[in-house]
Design an enzyme around this catalytic site. Structure first.
Site, PDB file in Angstrom:
ATOM      1  N   GLN A 220      -1.917   2.415   9.989  1.00  0.00           N
ATOM      2  CA  GLN A 220      -0.069   2.601   9.468  1.00  0.00           C
ATOM      3  C   GLN A 220       0.309   3.599  10.075  1.00  0.00           C
ATOM      4  OE1 GLN A 220      -3.512   2.928   7.820  1.00  0.00           O
ATOM      5  NE2 GLN A 220      -3.357   2.738   5.481  1.00  0.00           N
TER       6      GLN A 220
ATOM      7  N   ARG B 212      -7.373  -0.591  -6.437  1.00  0.00           N
ATOM      8  CA  ARG B 212      -7.916   0.786  -5.689  1.00  0.00           C
ATOM      9  C   ARG B 212      -7.665   1.755  -6.210  1.00  0.00           C
ATOM     10  NH1 ARG B 212      -3.976   0.994  -0.701  1.00  0.00           N
ATOM     11  NH2 ARG B 212      -5.987   2.348   0.412  1.00  0.00           N
TER      12      ARG B 212
ATOM     13  N   ARG C  71       0.952  -1.131   0.047  1.00  0.00           N
ATOM     14  CA  ARG C  71       0.196   0.282   0.105  1.00  0.00           C
ATOM     15  C   ARG C  71       1.014   0.688  -0.568  1.00  0.00           C
ATOM     16  NH1 ARG C  71       2.219   1.650   3.536  1.00  0.00           N
ATOM     17  NH2 ARG C  71       1.005   3.732   3.606  1.00  0.00           N
ATOM     18  N   GLY C  72       0.113   2.361   0.075  1.00  0.00           N
ATOM     19  CA  GLY C  72       1.410   3.182  -0.426  1.00  0.00           C
ATOM     20  C   GLY C  72       0.772   3.815  -2.253  1.00  0.00           C
ATOM     21  N   ALA C  73       1.108   5.598  -2.101  1.00  0.00           N
ATOM     22  CA  ALA C  73       0.569   5.363  -3.604  1.00  0.00           C
ATOM     23  C   ALA C  73       2.348   5.347  -4.547  1.00  0.00           C
ATOM     24  CB  ALA C  73      -0.048   7.040  -4.082  1.00  0.00           C
TER      25      ALA C  73
ATOM     26  N   ASN D 240      -5.243  12.456   1.323  1.00  0.00           N
ATOM     27  CA  ASN D 240      -4.423  11.879   1.664  1.00  0.00           C
ATOM     28  C   ASN D 240      -5.641  11.059   2.696  1.00  0.00           C
ATOM     29  OD1 ASN D 240      -1.478  10.693   2.406  1.00  0.00           O
ATOM     30  ND2 ASN D 240      -1.511  11.668   4.151  1.00  0.00           N
ATOM     31  N   LYS D 241      -4.541  10.127   3.902  1.00  0.00           N
ATOM     32  CA  LYS D 241      -5.607   8.895   4.293  1.00  0.00           C
ATOM     33  C   LYS D 241      -6.922   9.785   5.719  1.00  0.00           C
ATOM     34  CE  LYS D 241      -5.207   5.290   4.232  1.00  0.00           C
ATOM     35  NZ  LYS D 241      -5.711   5.624   3.468  1.00  0.00           N
TER      36      LYS D 241
ATOM     37  N   ASP E 103      -2.061  10.981  -1.751  1.00  0.00           N
ATOM     38  CA  ASP E 103      -2.844  10.016  -2.773  1.00  0.00           C
ATOM     39  C   ASP E 103      -2.605  10.290  -4.245  1.00  0.00           C
ATOM     40  OD1 ASP E 103      -3.017   9.316  -0.097  1.00  0.00           O
ATOM     41  OD2 ASP E 103      -2.076   7.015  -1.180  1.00  0.00           O
TER      42      ASP E 103
HETATM   43  C1  LIG Z   1       3.106   8.346   0.409  1.00  0.00           C
HETATM   44  S1  LIG Z   1       1.276   7.157   0.088  1.00  0.00           S
HETATM   45  C2  LIG Z   1       1.182   7.343   1.591  1.00  0.00           C
HETATM   46  C3  LIG Z   1       0.244   7.314   1.505  1.00  0.00           C
HETATM   47  O1  LIG Z   1      -0.776   6.318   1.445  1.00  0.00           O
HETATM   48  C4  LIG Z   1      -1.480   6.175   2.445  1.00  0.00           C
HETATM   49  O2  LIG Z   1      -2.453   4.806   1.834  1.00  0.00           O
HETATM   50  P1  LIG Z   1      -3.053   3.749   2.393  1.00  0.00           P
HETATM   51  O3  LIG Z   1      -1.815   3.380   3.195  1.00  0.00           O
HETATM   52  O4  LIG Z   1      -4.355   3.197   2.312  1.00  0.00           O
HETATM   53  O5  LIG Z   1      -2.309   3.001   0.469  1.00  0.00           O
HETATM   54  C5  LIG Z   1      -1.754   7.309   3.183  1.00  0.00           C
HETATM   55  O6  LIG Z   1      -2.899   7.609   2.173  1.00  0.00           O
HETATM   56  C6  LIG Z   1      -0.241   7.375   2.950  1.00  0.00           C
HETATM   57  O7  LIG Z   1      -0.354   9.106   3.221  1.00  0.00           O
END
Ligand SMILES: CSC[C@H]1O[C@H](OP(=O)(O)O)[C@H](O)[C@@H]1O
Length: 369
Positions: free
Chosen positions: A203, A90, A53-55, A254-255, A244
């Site tokens: 996270q 996603r 996960r993570g963009a 973002n989250k 994201d």
């Molecule tokens: C560097 S992008 C990280 C970004 O992604 C996370 O979302 P997820 O864990 O649901 O993929 C979160 O928004 C982070 O800031």
């Protein structure tokens, strides 16, 4: 980054030349498990179920997913099928579509017999590009930390708040929000990181705390609702978060919970920066709050929590009454007016269309395609 002295990336091509290794982030912080992706469908599931996960890491995984797909079926139909399966894994991080568009642009024009090799080569380039971009974010963000250090008394600690995980686990390496933090740590700057736990998937508590701890960076995990109090009492010098998707007007997705942190930062005069690689910029979206799709995930992420028991077993428990409805919006959008600056690989930019267009004209062209 380092895990107890040993360097790791979040994803890599294995020595066999075609399977893909990735840290299973659902198992952290209690277990360090490496998953092996051997099919395009493995990549789809890894993104959808947040094994990765993570963009930027979602984009890198999709790129390797296309390479795995070209081993399976390099035909035009196979290319389209793989793109269509991966792009819906996603909805919010634009890096997924960016990576798939890059792969399709590289593969569509060439003979299908050449596509598998070309796909792995392009995916490798996307992976290395992410690392280089994050090094640039580190350098540009470090200058902000240095400026804050200059205003503090010698020897004082710089306190940085971050939300969710925009660390090396959210990218291939270095991270985005954490890149300046790691660079400052490596250069001996006294920093401390307030780590928002980041409900409901935690996270921050499970991933950011894990990676900072294993790299030796001082940090404190806090409940999500603590940040405003810390800011009111001068305990936060700087907030840096990831994103994201950044809209053309500078709005930042973002989250979930990021917007509330930005409000608290604005109210207390705390600089609020967003770190991002340029593939995260989406010029096809004019108004982030109105137009960025916000993923809604399963309610079980809210009703249940998984942790380690005193005798070392992993258990999942329910924390919400049976029958209570839940809502699980995975992201929110912070308006540009609450963002102090965007830390990119080409500098720290004002969160507006003019600055983004001047720094990254190629992203405008991509949005027009
Ligand atoms: C560097 S992008 C990280 C970004 O992604 C996370 O979302 P997820 O864990 O649901 O993929 C979160 O928004 C982070 O800031």
């Amino acid at each position: 980054m380092k895990v107890d002295g040993k360097h790791f990336r979040s994803i890599w091509r294995e020595r066999d030349g075609w399977t893909v290794g990735a840290i299973d982030q659902r198992r952290l912080p209690h277990e360090f498990v490496v998953a092996k992706l051997v099919s395009c469908e493995d990549a789809v599931v890894a993104i959808r179920d947040m094994l990765v996960r993570g963009a930027p890491l979602i984009g890198a995984t999709a790129a390797y997913g296309m390479a795995l797909a070209m081993r399976e079926d390099p035909s035009d139909a196979g290319l389209k099928r793989a793109y269509d399966r991966l792009v819906v894994a996603r909805p919010t991080a634009i890096n997924l579509k960016w990576a798939l568009d890059e792969m399709r642009a590289a593969l569509a024009p060439i003979d299908p017999v050449e596509r598998a090799e070309a796909a792995y080569a392009r995916a490798d380039e996307i992976v290395e590009q992410d690392v280089e971009i994050n090094r640039g974010i580190a350098a540009n963000g470090f200058a902000l930390i240095e400026a804050i250090m200059a205003k503090k008394k010698p020897g004082e600690t710089i306190n940085i708040l971050t939300h969710c995980n925009a660390g090396w686990l959210a990218t291939v390496d270095w991270g985005t929000a954490t890149a300046p933090i790691y660079l400052a740590h490596e250069r001996g700057i006294k920093i401390h990181v307030w780590v928002d736990e980041t409900r409901p998937r935690n996270q921050g508590a499970s991933l950011t705390a894990w990676e900072l701890g294993h790299h030796g960076v001082p940090h404190t995990v806090i409940p999500d609702n603590t940040g405003g109090h810390l800011m009111q009492h001068g305990m936060v010098d700087l907030a840096i978060v990831g994103t994201d998707r950044v809209a053309a007007n500078g709005d930042v997705c973002n989250k979930i919970g990021t917007y509330l942190k930005a409000l608290a930062a604005h109210d207390n005069g705390v600089p609020f920066y967003v770190a991002l690689p340029s593939p995260t910029i989406d010029f096809a979206v004019d108004d982030g709050i109105r137009d960025i799709p916000i993923e809604q995930r399963s309610g079980t992420e809210v009703t249940e929590m998984t942790g380690r028991t005193a005798d070392g077993r992993l258990e999942t428990v329910r924390i919400v009454p049976e029958g209570s409805p839940v809502a699980n919006y995975a992201f929110d959008v912070t308006p540009a007016r609450l963002v102090t600056g965007l830390i990119t690989e080409r500098g720290v930019l004002k969160p507006d269309r003019a600055a983004l267009a001047a720094a990254f004209p190629e992203r405008i062209a991509a949005a027009a395609e």
